[in-house]
Design a protein around this motif. Sequence first.
Motif, PDB file in Angstrom:
ATOM      1  N   GLU A 198       0.786  -1.235   0.000  1.00 30.38           N
ATOM      2  CA  GLU A 198       0.000   0.000   0.000  1.00 30.38           C
ATOM      3  C   GLU A 198       0.824   1.294   0.000  1.00 30.38           C
ATOM      4  OE1 GLU A 198      -3.569  -2.016   2.750  1.00 30.38           O
ATOM      5  OE2 GLU A 198      -2.385  -0.319   3.502  1.00 30.38           O
ATOM      6  N   ASP A 199       1.993   1.301   0.635  1.00 34.09           N
ATOM      7  CA  ASP A 199       2.702   2.558   0.873  1.00 34.09           C
ATOM      8  C   ASP A 199       3.748   2.839  -0.199  1.00 34.09           C
ATOM      9  OD1 ASP A 199       2.854   2.146   4.514  1.00 34.09           O
ATOM     10  OD2 ASP A 199       1.201   2.637   3.153  1.00 34.09           O
ATOM     11  N   GLU A 200       3.978   4.142  -0.419  1.00 29.23           N
ATOM     12  CA  GLU A 200       5.055   4.555  -1.308  1.00 29.23           C
ATOM     13  C   GLU A 200       6.346   4.674  -0.503  1.00 29.23           C
ATOM     14  OE1 GLU A 200       2.848   4.207  -4.484  1.00 29.23           O
ATOM     15  OE2 GLU A 200       4.954   4.868  -4.560  1.00 29.23           O
ATOM     16  N   PRO A 201       7.473   4.295  -1.064  1.00 32.30           N
ATOM     17  CA  PRO A 201       8.737   4.435  -0.332  1.00 32.30           C
ATOM     18  C   PRO A 201       9.002   5.897   0.005  1.00 32.30           C
ATOM     19  CG  PRO A 201       9.018   3.082  -2.306  1.00 32.30           C
ATOM     20  CD  PRO A 201       7.664   3.710  -2.403  1.00 32.30           C
ATOM     21  N   PRO A 202       9.558   6.178   1.179  1.00 28.81           N
ATOM     22  CA  PRO A 202       9.893   7.572   1.544  1.00 28.81           C
ATOM     23  C   PRO A 202      10.919   8.161   0.583  1.00 28.81           C
ATOM     24  CG  PRO A 202       9.998   6.113   3.456  1.00 28.81           C
ATOM     25  CD  PRO A 202       9.862   5.232   2.254  1.00 28.81           C
ATOM     26  N   HIS A 203      10.970   9.486   0.567  1.00 23.10           N
ATOM     27  CA  HIS A 203      11.942  10.196  -0.268  1.00 23.10           C
ATOM     28  C   HIS A 203      13.360   9.748   0.092  1.00 23.10           C
ATOM     29  CE1 HIS A 203      13.818  13.384  -2.565  1.00 23.10           C
ATOM     30  NE2 HIS A 203      14.480  13.778  -1.486  1.00 23.10           N
ATOM     31  N   MET A 204      14.204   9.557  -0.918  1.00 25.58           N
ATOM     32  CA  MET A 204      15.572   9.087  -0.697  1.00 25.58           C
ATOM     33  C   MET A 204      16.477  10.287  -0.376  1.00 25.58           C
ATOM     34  SD  MET A 204      15.818   6.134  -3.653  1.00 25.58           S
ATOM     35  CE  MET A 204      17.396   5.485  -3.077  1.00 25.58           C
ATOM     36  N   THR A 205      16.409  10.729   0.865  1.00 23.16           N
ATOM     37  CA  THR A 205      17.164  11.899   1.306  1.00 23.16           C
ATOM     38  C   THR A 205      18.656  11.678   1.106  1.00 23.16           C
ATOM     39  OG1 THR A 205      15.470  12.313   2.974  1.00 23.16           O
ATOM     40  CG2 THR A 205      17.588  13.445   3.241  1.00 23.16           C
ATOM     41  N   GLY A 206      19.310  12.703   0.536  1.00 25.12           N
ATOM     42  CA  GLY A 206      20.754  12.639   0.351  1.00 25.12           C
ATOM     43  C   GLY A 206      21.198  11.877  -0.878  1.00 25.12           C
ATOM     44  N   VAL A 207      20.256  11.374  -1.678  1.00 28.45           N
ATOM     45  CA  VAL A 207      20.583  10.612  -2.883  1.00 28.45           C
ATOM     46  C   VAL A 207      20.270  11.468  -4.108  1.00 28.45           C
ATOM     47  CG1 VAL A 207      20.112   8.510  -4.206  1.00 28.45           C
ATOM     48  CG2 VAL A 207      20.096   8.447  -1.698  1.00 28.45           C
ATOM     49  N   HIS A 208      21.179  11.481  -5.069  1.00 28.67           N
ATOM     50  CA  HIS A 208      20.984  12.265  -6.288  1.00 28.67           C
ATOM     51  C   HIS A 208      19.665  11.855  -6.961  1.00 28.67           C
ATOM     52  CE1 HIS A 208      21.723  14.031 -10.236  1.00 28.67           C
ATOM     53  NE2 HIS A 208      22.751  14.679  -9.707  1.00 28.67           N
ATOM     54  N   ASP A 209      18.938  12.849  -7.472  1.00 29.84           N
ATOM     55  CA  ASP A 209      17.620  12.597  -8.059  1.00 29.84           C
ATOM     56  C   ASP A 209      17.673  11.563  -9.177  1.00 29.84           C
ATOM     57  OD1 ASP A 209      16.282  15.992  -7.708  1.00 29.84           O
ATOM     58  OD2 ASP A 209      16.376  14.276  -6.330  1.00 29.84           O
ATOM     59  N   ARG A 210      18.744  11.596  -9.995  1.00 31.39           N
ATOM     60  CA  ARG A 210      18.841  10.638 -11.107  1.00 31.39           C
ATOM     61  C   ARG A 210      18.872   9.205 -10.591  1.00 31.39           C
ATOM     62  NH1 ARG A 210      18.439   9.108 -14.752  1.00 31.39           N
ATOM     63  NH2 ARG A 210      20.134   9.004 -16.257  1.00 31.39           N
ATOM     64  N   LEU A 211      19.635   8.979  -9.522  1.00 28.08           N
ATOM     65  CA  LEU A 211      19.686   7.634  -8.948  1.00 28.08           C
ATOM     66  C   LEU A 211      18.362   7.274  -8.287  1.00 28.08           C
ATOM     67  CD1 LEU A 211      23.200   7.226  -7.257  1.00 28.08           C
ATOM     68  CD2 LEU A 211      22.325   6.061  -9.277  1.00 28.08           C
ATOM     69  N   ALA A 212      17.792   8.218  -7.558  1.00 30.75           N
ATOM     70  CA  ALA A 212      16.528   7.952  -6.870  1.00 30.75           C
ATOM     71  C   ALA A 212      15.437   7.543  -7.862  1.00 30.75           C
ATOM     72  CB  ALA A 212      16.098   9.184  -6.080  1.00 30.75           C
ATOM     73  N   GLN A 213      15.404   8.171  -9.044  1.00 33.09           N
ATOM     74  CA  GLN A 213      14.401   7.818 -10.049  1.00 33.09           C
ATOM     75  C   GLN A 213      14.524   6.355 -10.468  1.00 33.09           C
ATOM     76  OE1 GLN A 213      14.983  10.601 -13.245  1.00 33.09           O
ATOM     77  NE2 GLN A 213      14.348  12.378 -12.025  1.00 33.09           N
ATOM     78  N   VAL A 214      15.745   5.899 -10.645  1.00 32.20           N
ATOM     79  CA  VAL A 214      15.966   4.510 -11.064  1.00 32.20           C
ATOM     80  C   VAL A 214      15.504   3.547  -9.978  1.00 32.20           C
ATOM     81  CG1 VAL A 214      17.706   2.803 -11.726  1.00 32.20           C
ATOM     82  CG2 VAL A 214      17.914   5.175 -12.504  1.00 32.20           C
ATOM     83  N   ILE A 215      15.897   3.811  -8.738  1.00 33.21           N
ATOM     84  CA  ILE A 215      15.560   2.904  -7.642  1.00 33.21           C
ATOM     85  C   ILE A 215      14.054   2.877  -7.417  1.00 33.21           C
ATOM     86  CG2 ILE A 215      16.004   2.311  -5.238  1.00 33.21           C
ATOM     87  CD1 ILE A 215      18.455   2.257  -7.181  1.00 33.21           C
ATOM     88  N   ASP A 231      26.040   9.667 -15.633  1.00 35.27           N
ATOM     89  CA  ASP A 231      25.686  11.085 -15.703  1.00 35.27           C
ATOM     90  C   ASP A 231      26.203  11.834 -14.477  1.00 35.27           C
ATOM     91  OD1 ASP A 231      24.432  10.638 -18.078  1.00 35.27           O
ATOM     92  OD2 ASP A 231      22.388  10.675 -17.260  1.00 35.27           O
ATOM     93  N   ILE A 232      26.201  11.155 -13.323  1.00 31.19           N
ATOM     94  CA  ILE A 232      26.604  11.802 -12.070  1.00 31.19           C
ATOM     95  C   ILE A 232      28.114  11.754 -11.870  1.00 31.19           C
ATOM     96  CG2 ILE A 232      26.367  11.729  -9.552  1.00 31.19           C
ATOM     97  CD1 ILE A 232      23.607  10.367 -10.037  1.00 31.19           C
ATOM     98  N   TYR A 233      28.708  10.545 -12.099  1.00 30.80           N
ATOM     99  CA  TYR A 233      30.106  10.335 -11.720  1.00 30.80           C
ATOM    100  C   TYR A 233      31.075  10.326 -12.901  1.00 30.80           C
ATOM    101  CZ  TYR A 233      27.555   8.740  -7.612  1.00 30.80           C
ATOM    102  OH  TYR A 233      26.694   8.665  -6.554  1.00 30.80           O
ATOM    103  N   GLN A 234      30.573  10.494 -14.128  1.00 31.55           N
ATOM    104  CA  GLN A 234      31.390  10.547 -15.337  1.00 31.55           C
ATOM    105  C   GLN A 234      31.841   9.144 -15.770  1.00 31.55           C
ATOM    106  OE1 GLN A 234      31.488  13.531 -16.854  1.00 31.55           O
ATOM    107  NE2 GLN A 234      30.329  14.246 -15.064  1.00 31.55           N
ATOM    108  N   PRO A 235      32.107   8.954 -17.085  1.00 26.90           N
ATOM    109  CA  PRO A 235      32.572   7.649 -17.579  1.00 26.90           C
ATOM    110  C   PRO A 235      33.828   7.198 -16.840  1.00 26.90           C
ATOM    111  CG  PRO A 235      31.962   9.065 -19.409  1.00 26.90           C
ATOM    112  CD  PRO A 235      31.907   9.928 -18.174  1.00 26.90           C
ATOM    113  N   GLY A 236      33.894   5.902 -16.604  1.00 22.81           N
ATOM    114  CA  GLY A 236      35.024   5.329 -15.888  1.00 22.81           C
ATOM    115  C   GLY A 236      34.777   5.168 -14.400  1.00 22.81           C
ATOM    116  N   TRP A 237      33.606   5.611 -13.908  1.00 23.21           N
ATOM    117  CA  TRP A 237      33.327   5.559 -12.469  1.00 23.21           C
ATOM    118  C   TRP A 237      33.330   4.135 -11.928  1.00 23.21           C
ATOM    119  CZ3 TRP A 237      29.321   2.702 -10.539  1.00 23.21           C
ATOM    120  CH2 TRP A 237      28.354   2.285 -11.446  1.00 23.21           C
TER     121      TRP A 237
END
Length: 684
Positions: A214-231, A259-265
């Motif tokens: 029933e519940d939506e996961p809480p906001h992923m505080t401290g996590v970059h929005d791009r990563l949070a969208q994927v999770i 996108d966040i950490y650049q190629p080679g991360w």
Amino acid sequence: MAARRPEYSLGEELGSGGYGLVLMATHREMGSPSAIKGMPGTTAEARLLAGLDHPHVVRVYDSFKYSVQHSGGPGDLYLIVMEYLPGGTLQTRRNSLSPEQSCAVGLAAAAGLEHAHERGLLHRDVKPANILFAEDGTLKVCDFGLAKLFEGSPVRTSNVVGTEPYMAPEQFTRDGLTRATDVYALGVVLYQLLTRRLPFDPRGPKPMWRAHIEDEPPHMTGVHDRLAQVILRALEKNPADRHAHAAEFAMDLAQAATDIYQPGWAGKSRTGLPLNLTGLPEELIDIIRGPTGPHKAAVPHVSQVDQISRVTQRTRSLTENRSPVWPTGETRRPDPGVPASRAFGGPLRGHEESVHAVAFSSARPILASAGADQTIRLWNLTSPADPRIFGRPLPGHTGAVLSLAFSPEAEILASAGADSVIRLWDLTDPTAPVHVGKALRGHTGQVNSVAFSPDGRTLASGGKDETVRLWDVTNPATTRPIRAPLRGHTGRVLSVAFSRDGQTLASASADRTVRLWDLTDRAAPQLLGERLDGHVGWVYSVAFSPHQSILASSSINVSLRATSTVSLWDVASPAAPRFLSEPLRARRAAVNAVAFSPAGNILASAGCDQVVRLWDTTAPADPRPLGEPLRGHAGWVNSVAFSQYGDVLASAGEDGTVRLWPTRHHGAGPHTSFQGRSGDDRRS
């Protein structure tokens, strides 16, 4: 198993549960460790488990079926021989991973799951405890005990199975299970790694099953929005709204991380995790490495045949008494912040986190270092100005490695740490270290210190459980404890050290004392005299002079403006030790490590003021500082050690580096390059 498969020597139990029983096993001819799982199941399921073959899935070497009798009547028991994974579980590492490392974990696990899905197998129990690490740090998806066959269409089950915090809504409602079910669980794992919490609290007001449904996961505080969208997409309630395949999840995750950490991360130098994307689209590799990167796996597939070949080559090199070939490794760039006249080049950067211990071989130019990243590094110091890394880190510990010690012959390295175990390593060939025997278990808390006796027959250890333990290491492969633990402290034991003749053991403790033990008969150790007290606080380190009857101890009292002392004791008569001089004191310079040079005339001390100090102890009743403090670390200095000839001093720091310092002129014999006393500034 022992009766029907005599080629395997069975060892300790590694785990048990509803999935079956897992035992340690060693192939008698190969000598390599394995794990054997016994489990009930259908022929098709066992065959599929044995058929999985991917770098990020636990490797299966063989499988057998036996007909057995039990209370319910006849049945089949399947025995699966798998690779042994000594690197611990993701559960033990999850709170220490960086975001880049967490993303690398997600990619590796997704690659392993995609391989299983392509072969018709759903895992159904993806969680940190079922993700393990091999010796070289490679991630492995394990424990397919709840796996279920599927043939493309959703699988319906009559039972609710899995581990609640990681179960998808359809597992609770017993709707059809698909690949997206495992993607959901992997999404929960990534959510937990990145936020340090589960999306739905098991102690919350709602039952776990209702929260997932029933519940939506809480906001992923401290996590970059791009990563949070994927999770959060992986955690959608409706399976149709999630990534349909593990490969799709990996692609989405790789794009966001790049996108966040650049190629080679995702390279091992950045994450510490070997990553192999075998079976996933080449477009994904392009995203991670950049369009010009090589389209090949980062870690080659190592077959059982390759393992046998390595064992054979190692045996041949030992029987022919050949010297090991020392690899070139990587060249360290000089650090412009430290003058070359004071240090050998720049810092040694081989650890991802703080370095807690350094130790030199007494027979070869080898330095070992270990730290909070749970690994041990070996360094080739044939040329201290150009140190090289020997191969890959030595894994195996599941907590910070706090102490290292070489045996006198320098063929055995002991390591100990926060996981409460001691491990022994055969370094006959430093390019291919071998774990010897079983992990030594006995302490009920972290092991803070280990030390070998001068004859190499005894290993001493001190731990958080306030005890000192002695181990018979005459044959390292069958190490055993020597009688009961030694109890003489009322606080955690922080350091142990042997005297030059091996007949006295010193132990330092948080109870502000040092105790001396008579080991003339190591089977019947006895306390010597009274406690060595007078320390200002916890006694963090003790060291015996190699050629004088002197013991050094360092203590810290953080409540007194980090006041610390280094005390020198005359232990010519261990039953009646006495102070040699006024303690060497320092304010706001807590000393947590001391070490004597091989000649015994130089004492090194280091601590929270980020420097190493050298003291001339030629006249132990009147120790004097040698030159200026050695500066270069950007954090506490946790450990110091002298090389076999005393010409190099190594220091390990909270800044994640090891530094090497020259302690004599080239060709000048034992004369130190830190000549000239700088006056009586023992209170500086």
